[in-house]
Design an enzyme around this catalytic site. Structure first.
Site, short mmCIF file in Angstrom:
data_model
loop_
_atom_site.label_atom_id
_atom_site.label_comp_id
_atom_site.label_asym_id
_atom_site.label_seq_id
_atom_site.Cartn_x
_atom_site.Cartn_y
_atom_site.Cartn_z
N GLU A 89 0.82 -1.21 0.00
CA GLU A 89 0.00 0.00 0.00
C GLU A 89 0.86 1.26 0.00
OE1 GLU A 89 -4.12 -1.20 2.25
OE2 GLU A 89 -2.40 -0.84 3.54
N CYS A 333 -1.19 6.83 9.78
CA CYS A 333 0.02 6.20 10.29
C CYS A 333 -0.31 5.01 11.17
CB CYS A 333 0.82 7.24 11.08
SG CYS A 333 2.36 6.61 11.76
#
Length: 355
Positions: A89, A333
């Site tokens: 990703e 994150c």
């Protein structure tokens, strides 16, 4: 035409290594990195015979499928299916004055950080330089941009870059090359959990890129609770390597610190962190925990995040808070986990993209 996986990856090559003679190489590099061509047939100023010869031997894409998941805040998570069927990703983050991409360097990650969904996946394999670069090129193509319009790259996606250093260095050299992406070294940030040998090697390569250390705790005991592999590399050993990197490159080092409730968010830990960074040109980036299904930890409440930041600032440590982007599509994150958001929201790619 040969199947894509049987062809050679042209993105592995520096501009001077590209096929062709003299100025033909420069033309090919311009098509790849300035115009973002995704098929050799687009390279219309090359002779037809050369275009056909290139297509018989080389491939332009490292992905068999590309899926895009837009967030409400404008960022986009990209899920790439590699030619061997494995997945990785990346994230596109547009800001008012810049366009940033967060790229992966591995399928999964061996570090196993408790707050990170990627770590829960385990390690799949290293990405090649071509697979790292193609994340940026594919995102640019999907966004209707020239690859050179993306001026900030953070190697903070899936994986530990310093455990895939050969491929990461090759990809970074192409990013910085004046005839490729022509990125400024200060616009490229490499994030590491702290591999001393890799930090020394990066310093010797002298590419001038920025270093970000995923520290997450100011003492070894706490850090080992957060990062299972931390027992291999004591903080003192990591900091010695970081100080060497700073002395060699003159680049300020960023310290990433994900705040976890009751684990590493006490004010005495902020004071210990300030002491650890004394004398070093450093910036602390505090990261509120981004939740994911099955996470064994919880995040510090907003008031605690602000208090921790204020304590560091009071002690003279430059500090900022990285508030989440892309959390609604699992792009923030610590959330990259190869999961399709629910409900599924696909952004159609231009015809032929990812092939």
């Amino acid at each position: 035409m040969a199947a894509s996986h049987a062809l050679k990856p042209i993105l592995e090559l520096l501009p001077e290594e590209l096929p062709g003679e003299g100025y033909r190489r420069a033309q090919i590099a311009h098509w790849l990195y300035a115009k973002g061509a995704r098929d050799f047939s687009e390279m219309t100023d090359l002779p037809k015979a050369l275009r056909e010869a290139l297509a018989r031997e080389w491939r332009l894409s490292e992905f068999s499928l590309v899926q895009a998941f837009p967030s409400q805040d404008g960022s986009v998570k990209y899920l790439f299916t590699l030619l061997d069927g494995k997945k990785t990703e990346a994230v596109y983050m547009p800001y008012e004055n810049r366009k940033t991409v967060c790229l992966s360097t591995m399928v999964g990650c061996p570090a196993g950080c408790t707050f990170c969904a990627t770590g829960a996946l385990g390690f799949g394999r290293n990405l090649t330089a071509a697979e790292i670069l193609d994340q940026l090129l594919t995102i640019a193509y999907h966004q209707g941009l020239s690859p050179r319009e993306i001026r900030n790259v953070v190697l903070m996606g899936m994986g530990e870059p310093l455990l895939n250093l050969r491929n990461v260095l090759k990809a970074v050299r192409i990013m910085l090359h004046k005839k490729a992406l022509a990125l400024s070294p200060r616009r490229v940030t490499l994030s590491t959990v702290g591999i001393p040998k890799g930090i020394y090697r990066l310093a010797e390569e002298d590419l001038g890129v920025r270093l970000a250390l995923s520290l997450h705790a100011p003492d070894d005991e706490t850090r080992r609770k957060i990062i299972p592999t931390a027992h291999r590399y004591p903080i003192a050993e990591i900091m010695e390597a970081v100080r060497h990197y700073h002395a060699k490159t003159k680049r300020r080092v960023t310290f990433e610190y994900t705040l976890l409730k009751g684990v590493n968010d006490h004010l005495w830990q902020a004071r210990l962190l300030a002491k650890l960074l004394k004398g070093l040109s450093a910036h602390v980036n505090l990261i509120p925990f981004n939740p994911w299904e099955g996470a064994p930890v919880a995040g510090t409440p907003k008031a605690g995040v602000l208090a921790f930041a204020e304590e560091l600032k009071r002690l003279g440590v430059p500090t900022s808070i990285r508030w989440s982007r892309g959390q609604d599509v699992g792009a923030a994150c610590g959330q990259l986990a190869l999961k399709v958001p629910r409900p599924l929201t696909l952004t159609p790619l231009p015809e032929g993209a990812g092939r």
